[in-house]
Design an enzyme around this catalytic site. Structure first.
Site, PDB file in Angstrom:
ATOM      1  N   SER A  30       0.493  -1.317  -0.136  1.00  0.00           N
ATOM      2  CA  SER A  30      -0.233  -0.046   0.148  1.00  0.00           C
ATOM      3  C   SER A  30       1.253   0.817   0.293  1.00  0.00           C
ATOM      4  CB  SER A  30      -0.548  -0.058   0.905  1.00  0.00           C
ATOM      5  OG  SER A  30      -0.432  -0.619   2.314  1.00  0.00           O
ATOM      6  N   LYS A  54      17.023 -16.173 -13.416  1.00  0.00           N
ATOM      7  CA  LYS A  54      18.040 -16.648 -14.385  1.00  0.00           C
ATOM      8  C   LYS A  54      17.765 -18.436 -14.366  1.00  0.00           C
ATOM      9  CE  LYS A  54      21.089 -13.759 -15.600  1.00  0.00           C
ATOM     10  NZ  LYS A  54      21.203 -12.586 -15.251  1.00  0.00           N
ATOM     11  N   SER A  79      30.453 -15.103 -14.472  1.00  0.00           N
ATOM     12  CA  SER A  79      30.496 -14.732 -13.033  1.00  0.00           C
ATOM     13  C   SER A  79      29.348 -14.021 -11.874  1.00  0.00           C
ATOM     14  CB  SER A  79      31.670 -13.691 -12.568  1.00  0.00           C
ATOM     15  OG  SER A  79      31.338 -12.610 -12.910  1.00  0.00           O
ATOM     16  N   GLN A  84      25.418 -19.438 -11.257  1.00  0.00           N
ATOM     17  CA  GLN A  84      24.536 -20.484 -10.182  1.00  0.00           C
ATOM     18  C   GLN A  84      23.474 -21.310 -10.778  1.00  0.00           C
ATOM     19  OE1 GLN A  84      24.237 -17.803  -6.652  1.00  0.00           O
ATOM     20  NE2 GLN A  84      26.092 -16.791  -7.652  1.00  0.00           N
ATOM     21  N   ASP A 173      -2.101  -2.404 -17.651  1.00  0.00           N
ATOM     22  CA  ASP A 173      -1.158  -1.226 -18.590  1.00  0.00           C
ATOM     23  C   ASP A 173      -0.014  -0.972 -19.279  1.00  0.00           C
ATOM     24  OD1 ASP A 173      -3.724  -0.001 -18.527  1.00  0.00           O
ATOM     25  OD2 ASP A 173      -3.720   0.150 -16.278  1.00  0.00           O
ATOM     26  N   GLU A 205      17.229   0.359 -17.458  1.00  0.00           N
ATOM     27  CA  GLU A 205      18.883   0.263 -17.335  1.00  0.00           C
ATOM     28  C   GLU A 205      19.505   1.266 -17.237  1.00  0.00           C
ATOM     29  OE1 GLU A 205      20.350  -0.261 -21.808  1.00  0.00           O
ATOM     30  OE2 GLU A 205      19.787   1.016 -22.476  1.00  0.00           O
ATOM     31  N   GLY A 209      25.014   2.636 -18.298  1.00  0.00           N
ATOM     32  CA  GLY A 209      25.123   1.834 -19.325  1.00  0.00           C
ATOM     33  C   GLY A 209      23.780   2.004 -20.114  1.00  0.00           C
ATOM     34  N   ASP A 211      22.795   0.865 -23.291  1.00  0.00           N
ATOM     35  CA  ASP A 211      23.348   1.214 -24.474  1.00  0.00           C
ATOM     36  C   ASP A 211      22.074   0.110 -25.073  1.00  0.00           C
ATOM     37  OD1 ASP A 211      24.148  -1.144 -22.735  1.00  0.00           O
ATOM     38  OD2 ASP A 211      23.377  -2.429 -24.666  1.00  0.00           O
ATOM     39  N   SER A 305      14.389  -9.085 -10.231  1.00  0.00           N
ATOM     40  CA  SER A 305      14.506 -10.173 -11.150  1.00  0.00           C
ATOM     41  C   SER A 305      15.196 -10.791 -10.198  1.00  0.00           C
ATOM     42  CB  SER A 305      15.922  -9.543 -12.257  1.00  0.00           C
ATOM     43  OG  SER A 305      16.394  -7.923 -11.595  1.00  0.00           O
TER      44      SER A 305
HETATM   45  C1  PLP Z   1      21.536 -11.067 -15.307  1.00  0.00           C
HETATM   46  C2  PLP Z   1      20.142 -10.511 -14.557  1.00  0.00           C
HETATM   47  C3  PLP Z   1      19.986  -9.480 -15.364  1.00  0.00           C
HETATM   48  C4  PLP Z   1      19.664  -8.724 -16.697  1.00  0.00           C
HETATM   49  O1  PLP Z   1      19.218 -10.368 -17.573  1.00  0.00           O
HETATM   50  P1  PLP Z   1      19.196  -9.782 -18.832  1.00  0.00           P
HETATM   51  O2  PLP Z   1      17.920 -10.961 -19.185  1.00  0.00           O
HETATM   52  O3  PLP Z   1      21.118 -10.017 -19.564  1.00  0.00           O
HETATM   53  O4  PLP Z   1      18.683  -9.112 -19.232  1.00  0.00           O
HETATM   54  C5  PLP Z   1      19.006  -8.235 -14.193  1.00  0.00           C
HETATM   55  N1  PLP Z   1      18.910  -8.883 -12.869  1.00  0.00           N
HETATM   56  C6  PLP Z   1      19.319  -9.873 -12.336  1.00  0.00           C
HETATM   57  C7  PLP Z   1      19.151 -10.441 -11.155  1.00  0.00           C
HETATM   58  C8  PLP Z   1      20.779 -10.648 -13.477  1.00  0.00           C
HETATM   59  O5  PLP Z   1      21.060 -12.024 -12.961  1.00  0.00           O
END
Ligand code: PLP
Length: 322
Positions: A30, A54, A79, A84, A173, A205, A209, A211, A305
């Site tokens: 919230s 991943k 790395s 992992q 959205d 991003e 960086g 890109d 992520s």
């Molecule tokens: C690898 C990774 C990303 C980036 O993922 P891509 O598929 O290369 O764009 C973002 N966050 C975490 C935690 C990652 O391990």
């Protein structure tokens, strides 16, 4: 060049990894809603197995190997979280994994990779080319090279997180996804286009960086030097031959975020939502917070992520400078 993965591949990946990958929770807050004026749905991949999305791509790619390939095993150069993820997926599927890591990789990461059963091969990042080492190993021992993002099965696997999100909360959205090489973003965009056709898909991003932002504007893949940012999962130098055309077709825009905003967002996650999020994982919501004025009353998806950050580093990032 391999054919671009499609939404059907994401659906097949969802079935393939079911029972191996966690179906991570969708969190709400919230406070986040009050701060942004939107309704935010956080897909918590920091709570995925090995601590990041991943695992999805690695598990999907490795599951597709045949008996001969499984026997010879897989090789990856990384790395970070990809190392992992490949180690764990290989162990679960009973195949050997070799991970090519720099000599100066953090001890904790080497230990984590070995802990999941990966066989670590070191290289000197100043004098040796890890891609060449990976390719040589693959050729000499018949191993299959698993790239971190530019592979159709990896992309389809990464798309399963957004697939689960739309399945659970319905149409949105907008969806905000961080990106390095664009595997997570392109897979998420495949899911969004099919499951919530009017949903805007935004990549995020680090400012240092950008890109991908440059590449979208230029209409071709732009290469940059390794960016200096705390978002180590997004220190890639360029998009992939497969991720770029999907991003060009299915992603609406790319935003950038400063390292300071990442730290603020990591602190928000810790204080308000009680979750540990690594710097790269904070990119998506940091971008939402920066443009809250355009998101009032909207339903917004945010992919967190990952959560793999050394605790001492985490503490020092969150400690205000004296
Ligand atoms: C690898 C990774 C990303 C980036 O993922 P891509 O598929 O290369 O764009 C973002 N966050 C975490 C935690 C990652 O391990």
């Amino acid at each position: 060049m391999p054919a671009l993965p499609r939404f059907e591949d994401v659906v097949a990946a969802t079935q393939r990894i079911a029972g191996h990958a966690h179906r991570t929770p969708v969190l709400t807050s919230s406070t986040a809603d009050a701060q942004t004026g939107a309704s935010i749905f956080f897909k918590a991949e920091n709570l995925q197995r090995m601590g990041a999305f991943k695992f999805r791509g690695a598990m999907n790619a490795l599951s597709r190997l045949d008996a001969t390939q499984r026997k010879a095993g897989v090789v990856a150069f990384s790395s970070g979280n990809h190392a992992q993820a490949v180690s764990l997926a290989a162990r679960l599927l009973g195949m050997p994994a070799t991970i090519v890591m720099p000599l100066d990789a953090p001890a904790a990461k080497v230990a984590a990779t070995r802990g999941y059963g990966g066989n670590v091969v070191h290289y000197d990042r100043y004098t040796e080319d890890r891609e060449q080492i990976g390719r040589d190993l693959a050729e000499r021992h018949g191993m299959t090279l698993i790239p971190p993002y530019d592979h159709p099965d990896v992309i389809a696997g990464q798309g399963t997180a957004a697939h689960e999100l739309f399945e659970e909360v319905g149409e949105l959205d907008a969806l905000f996804v961080c990106l390095g090489g664009g595997g997570l973003l392109s897979g998420s965009a495949l899911a969004a286009r099919a499951m919530s056709p009017s949903c805007k898909v935004y990549g995020v991003e680090p400012e240092a960086g950008n890109d991908a932002q440059q590449s979208l504007r230029a209409g071709h893949i732009v290469h940059i030097d390794t960016p200096k940012t705390i978002a180590d999962g997004a220190q890639t130098q360029h998009l992939g031959q497969i991720t770029f055309p999907i991003i060009q077709r299915d992603v609406d825009d790319i935003f950038t975020v400063s390292d300071d905003a990442l730290v603020d967002t990591m602190r928000f996650y810790a204080e308000r939502m009680k979750i540990v999020v690594e710097p790269t994982g904070a990119l998506s919501f940091a971008a939402v917070r920066a443009r809250a004025d355009t998101l009032a009353r909207k339903r917004i998806g945010v992919i967190i992520s990952g959560g793999n950050v050394d605790l001492l580093r985490y503490a020092s990032l969150l400690t205000p400078a004296p």
